[in-house]
Scaffold this motif. Structure first.
Motif, PDB file in Angstrom:
ATOM      1  N   TYR A  54       0.832  -1.210   0.000  1.00 21.65           N
ATOM      2  CA  TYR A  54       0.000   0.000   0.000  1.00 21.65           C
ATOM      3  C   TYR A  54       0.866   1.261   0.000  1.00 21.65           C
ATOM      4  CZ  TYR A  54      -3.436  -3.500   1.258  1.00 21.65           C
ATOM      5  OH  TYR A  54      -4.218  -4.629   1.263  1.00 21.65           O
ATOM      6  N   VAL A  55       1.986   1.183   0.677  1.00 22.33           N
ATOM      7  CA  VAL A  55       2.925   2.309   0.701  1.00 22.33           C
ATOM      8  C   VAL A  55       3.561   2.447  -0.677  1.00 22.33           C
ATOM      9  CG1 VAL A  55       5.003   3.254   1.777  1.00 22.33           C
ATOM     10  CG2 VAL A  55       3.355   1.974   3.160  1.00 22.33           C
ATOM     11  N   LYS A  56       3.996   1.337  -1.227  1.00 23.28           N
ATOM     12  CA  LYS A  56       4.620   1.352  -2.557  1.00 23.28           C
ATOM     13  C   LYS A  56       3.647   1.885  -3.610  1.00 23.28           C
ATOM     14  CE  LYS A  56       7.424  -1.452  -5.588  1.00 23.28           C
ATOM     15  NZ  LYS A  56       8.055  -2.728  -5.838  1.00 23.28           N
ATOM     16  N   ALA A  57       2.373   1.538  -3.504  1.00 23.69           N
ATOM     17  CA  ALA A  57       1.355   1.981  -4.465  1.00 23.69           C
ATOM     18  C   ALA A  57       1.171   3.499  -4.464  1.00 23.69           C
ATOM     19  CB  ALA A  57       0.025   1.293  -4.179  1.00 23.69           C
ATOM     20  N   GLU A  58       1.581   4.173  -3.400  1.00 20.58           N
ATOM     21  CA  GLU A  58       1.489   5.638  -3.353  1.00 20.58           C
ATOM     22  C   GLU A  58       2.426   6.283  -4.374  1.00 20.58           C
ATOM     23  OE1 GLU A  58      -0.685   7.292  -1.734  1.00 20.58           O
ATOM     24  OE2 GLU A  58      -1.207   6.161   0.068  1.00 20.58           O
ATOM     25  N   ASN A  59       3.484   5.555  -4.755  1.00 16.10           N
ATOM     26  CA  ASN A  59       4.487   6.073  -5.695  1.00 16.10           C
ATOM     27  C   ASN A  59       4.988   7.455  -5.256  1.00 16.10           C
ATOM     28  OD1 ASN A  59       6.176   5.821  -7.901  1.00 16.10           O
ATOM     29  ND2 ASN A  59       4.743   6.833  -9.274  1.00 16.10           N
ATOM     30  N   ALA A  60       5.366   7.535  -3.996  1.00 15.30           N
ATOM     31  CA  ALA A  60       5.820   8.802  -3.414  1.00 15.30           C
ATOM     32  C   ALA A  60       7.247   9.119  -3.840  1.00 15.30           C
ATOM     33  CB  ALA A  60       5.743   8.718  -1.892  1.00 15.30           C
ATOM     34  N   ASP A  61       7.582  10.385  -3.732  1.00 15.25           N
ATOM     35  CA  ASP A  61       8.954  10.820  -4.011  1.00 15.25           C
ATOM     36  C   ASP A  61       9.899  10.342  -2.919  1.00 15.25           C
ATOM     37  OD1 ASP A  61       8.464  12.543  -6.425  1.00 15.25           O
ATOM     38  OD2 ASP A  61       7.139  13.543  -4.988  1.00 15.25           O
ATOM     39  N   LEU A  62       9.413  10.349  -1.674  1.00 17.70           N
ATOM     40  CA  LEU A  62      10.202   9.876  -0.528  1.00 17.70           C
ATOM     41  C   LEU A  62       9.303   9.081   0.408  1.00 17.70           C
ATOM     42  CD1 LEU A  62      12.260  13.054   0.492  1.00 17.70           C
ATOM     43  CD2 LEU A  62      13.163  10.956  -0.514  1.00 17.70           C
ATOM     44  N   ASN A  63       9.882   8.023   0.973  1.00 20.57           N
ATOM     45  CA  ASN A  63       9.190   7.200   1.967  1.00 20.57           C
ATOM     46  C   ASN A  63       9.991   7.248   3.257  1.00 20.57           C
ATOM     47  OD1 ASN A  63       7.118   5.869   0.148  1.00 20.57           O
ATOM     48  ND2 ASN A  63       9.018   5.321  -0.896  1.00 20.57           N
ATOM     49  N   PHE A  64       9.405   7.816   4.295  1.00 22.46           N
ATOM     50  CA  PHE A  64      10.040   7.868   5.606  1.00 22.46           C
ATOM     51  C   PHE A  64       9.605   6.626   6.378  1.00 22.46           C
ATOM     52  CE2 PHE A  64      10.105  12.155   4.077  1.00 22.46           C
ATOM     53  CZ  PHE A  64      11.320  12.660   4.525  1.00 22.46           C
ATOM     54  N   VAL A  65      10.562   5.786   6.766  1.00 17.35           N
ATOM     55  CA  VAL A  65      10.286   4.512   7.433  1.00 17.35           C
ATOM     56  C   VAL A  65      10.595   4.689   8.912  1.00 17.35           C
ATOM     57  CG1 VAL A  65      10.879   2.066   7.526  1.00 17.35           C
ATOM     58  CG2 VAL A  65      10.766   3.246   5.302  1.00 17.35           C
ATOM     59  N   PHE A  66       9.535   4.625   9.735  1.00 14.15           N
ATOM     60  CA  PHE A  66       9.626   4.980  11.150  1.00 14.15           C
ATOM     61  C   PHE A  66       9.078   3.859  12.043  1.00 14.15           C
ATOM     62  CE2 PHE A  66       7.988   8.301  14.447  1.00 14.15           C
ATOM     63  CZ  PHE A  66       9.083   8.076  15.263  1.00 14.15           C
ATOM     64  N   PHE A  67       9.871   2.808  12.176  1.00  8.50           N
ATOM     65  CA  PHE A  67       9.526   1.683  13.044  1.00  8.50           C
ATOM     66  C   PHE A  67      10.588   1.544  14.121  1.00  8.50           C
ATOM     67  CE2 PHE A  67       7.237   0.599   9.196  1.00  8.50           C
ATOM     68  CZ  PHE A  67       6.034   0.133   9.687  1.00  8.50           C
ATOM     69  N   GLY A  68      10.273   0.804  15.146  1.00  2.33           N
ATOM     70  CA  GLY A  68      11.264   0.501  16.177  1.00  2.33           C
ATOM     71  C   GLY A  68      10.714   0.555  17.584  1.00  2.33           C
ATOM     72  N   ALA A  69       9.734   1.408  17.843  1.00  2.00           N
ATOM     73  CA  ALA A  69       9.189   1.503  19.196  1.00  2.00           C
ATOM     74  C   ALA A  69       8.579   0.169  19.625  1.00  2.00           C
ATOM     75  CB  ALA A  69       8.150   2.620  19.278  1.00  2.00           C
ATOM     76  N   ILE A  90      12.205  -3.904   3.678  1.00  2.00           N
ATOM     77  CA  ILE A  90      11.368  -2.728   3.411  1.00  2.00           C
ATOM     78  C   ILE A  90      12.086  -1.782   2.454  1.00  2.00           C
ATOM     79  CG2 ILE A  90      10.371  -0.655   4.473  1.00  2.00           C
ATOM     80  CD1 ILE A  90       9.833  -2.478   6.990  1.00  2.00           C
ATOM     81  N   ILE A  91      13.359  -1.541   2.702  1.00  2.00           N
ATOM     82  CA  ILE A  91      14.165  -0.666   1.838  1.00  2.00           C
ATOM     83  C   ILE A  91      14.205  -1.229   0.419  1.00  2.00           C
ATOM     84  CG2 ILE A  91      16.527   0.155   1.377  1.00  2.00           C
ATOM     85  CD1 ILE A  91      16.840   0.043   4.555  1.00  2.00           C
ATOM     86  N   ASP A  92      14.446  -2.530   0.303  1.00  5.63           N
ATOM     87  CA  ASP A  92      14.512  -3.167  -1.015  1.00  5.63           C
ATOM     88  C   ASP A  92      13.191  -3.022  -1.757  1.00  5.63           C
ATOM     89  OD1 ASP A  92      17.138  -3.896  -0.490  1.00  5.63           O
ATOM     90  OD2 ASP A  92      16.644  -5.993  -0.034  1.00  5.63           O
ATOM     91  N   GLU A  93      12.100  -3.143  -1.053  1.00  5.31           N
ATOM     92  CA  GLU A  93      10.775  -3.043  -1.676  1.00  5.31           C
ATOM     93  C   GLU A  93      10.451  -1.609  -2.108  1.00  5.31           C
ATOM     94  OE1 GLU A  93       7.294  -4.726  -3.137  1.00  5.31           O
ATOM     95  OE2 GLU A  93       8.940  -5.826  -2.198  1.00  5.31           O
ATOM     96  N   LEU A  94      10.777  -0.645  -1.263  1.00  9.12           N
ATOM     97  CA  LEU A  94      10.456   0.758  -1.566  1.00  9.12           C
ATOM     98  C   LEU A  94      11.488   1.421  -2.472  1.00  9.12           C
ATOM     99  CD1 LEU A  94       9.212   1.996   1.935  1.00  9.12           C
ATOM    100  CD2 LEU A  94       7.826   1.384  -0.073  1.00  9.12           C
ATOM    101  N   GLY A  95      12.700   0.879  -2.470  1.00  5.75           N
ATOM    102  CA  GLY A  95      13.785   1.461  -3.257  1.00  5.75           C
ATOM    103  C   GLY A  95      14.673   2.334  -2.389  1.00  5.75           C
ATOM    104  N   ALA A  96      15.955   2.030  -2.388  1.00  4.60           N
ATOM    105  CA  ALA A  96      16.907   2.776  -1.551  1.00  4.60           C
ATOM    106  C   ALA A  96      16.929   4.248  -1.910  1.00  4.60           C
ATOM    107  CB  ALA A  96      18.303   2.171  -1.684  1.00  4.60           C
ATOM    108  N   ASP A  97      16.701   4.578  -3.166  1.00  2.25           N
ATOM    109  CA  ASP A  97      16.744   5.978  -3.607  1.00  2.25           C
ATOM    110  C   ASP A  97      15.544   6.784  -3.134  1.00  2.25           C
ATOM    111  OD1 ASP A  97      15.156   4.377  -5.327  1.00  2.25           O
ATOM    112  OD2 ASP A  97      15.292   5.880  -6.915  1.00  2.25           O
ATOM    113  N   LYS A  98      14.516   6.102  -2.625  1.00  2.42           N
ATOM    114  CA  LYS A  98      13.304   6.788  -2.163  1.00  2.42           C
ATOM    115  C   LYS A  98      13.049   6.594  -0.674  1.00  2.42           C
ATOM    116  CE  LYS A  98      10.424   6.802  -6.278  1.00  2.42           C
ATOM    117  NZ  LYS A  98       9.056   6.480  -6.710  1.00  2.42           N
ATOM    118  N   THR A  99      14.011   6.004   0.038  1.00  5.71           N
ATOM    119  CA  THR A  99      13.788   5.652   1.436  1.00  5.71           C
ATOM    120  C   THR A  99      14.643   6.489   2.374  1.00  5.71           C
ATOM    121  OG1 THR A  99      13.253   3.377   0.808  1.00  5.71           O
ATOM    122  CG2 THR A  99      13.850   3.748   3.104  1.00  5.71           C
ATOM    123  N   VAL A 100      14.004   6.984   3.420  1.00  9.61           N
ATOM    124  CA  VAL A 100      14.684   7.689   4.508  1.00  9.61           C
ATOM    125  C   VAL A 100      14.313   6.953   5.791  1.00  9.61           C
ATOM    126  CG1 VAL A 100      14.960   9.872   5.745  1.00  9.61           C
ATOM    127  CG2 VAL A 100      14.430   9.891   3.282  1.00  9.61           C
TER     128      VAL A 100
END
Length: 183
Positions: A54-69, A90-100
């Motif tokens: 669902y995140v990938k389907a957004e085709n966003a310019d940047l994806n901020f990945v905020f997990f860990g808590a 997650i990075i591999d799926e979203l693309g390293a160039d679009k992941t923060v």
């Protein structure tokens, strides 16, 4: 510009008066940014893999990945190396160039909740920082930004984990600083 923020209850605005506070604050401060939130209460990096499409389907310019808590919670039984492996998927799926990546947040261990000790959360923070360095990915160290605040516990609700409005302001400031510097 379109961004996603992919995470857990903090992304989802749990306990906030306005559950869309993260989206609203970013869009208010930078109206040219469209924010899509993908947060689920209690989610961790294992659960994230079931909804990443669902995140990938957004085709966003940047994806901020905020997990860990939640990954750092003793109830999830996830170790830092598993967390790092899950983030890599997650990075591999979203693309390293679009992941923060965003580190797990600061936690007030003085509050009597079921979450782990600050020292445990710091292990997960280190895992994110190491992974970002290894993969040469950008990372926002929200843990450190919160810890550096004069009264870091004031950034958290009484449960010691979820953000107050001031906590969200810190997070939004870090996200917008990254966007302004990099894009």
């Amino acid at each position: 510009m379109k961004i996603t923020i992919f995470g857990d209850s903090i992304t989802n605005g749990y306990m906030a008066e306005n559950p869309l506070i993260l989206k609203d604050l970013i869009e208010e401060k930078m109206p040219q940014i469209e924010v899509k939130l993908h947060g689920i209460n209690g989610d961790d990096t294992y659960g994230a893999q079931f909804r990443i499409k669902y995140v990938k389907a957004e085709n966003a310019d940047l994806n901020f990945v905020f997990f860990g808590a939640n990954d750092a919670s003793p109830y999830h039984l996830i170790r830092p190396d598993e967390y790092s492996q899950n983030l890599t998927k997650i990075i591999d799926e979203l693309g390293a160039d679009k992941t923060v990546l965003i580190t797990p947040p600061y936690y007030n261990e003085l509050e009597p909740t079921h979450y782990s000790k600050l020292s445990e959360v710091q292990l997960f923070r280190a895992a994110v920082l190491d992974l970002a360095q290894e993969k040469q990915l950008p990372v926002i160290d929200i843990f450190q930004a919160m810890a550096d605040f004069p009264e870091p516990n004031s950034l958290l609700r009484p449960d010691g984990l979820h953000f107050t409005e001031a906590g969200y302001e810190i997070l939004v400031g870090e996200i917008l600083k990254f966007i302004k510097e990099r894009h």
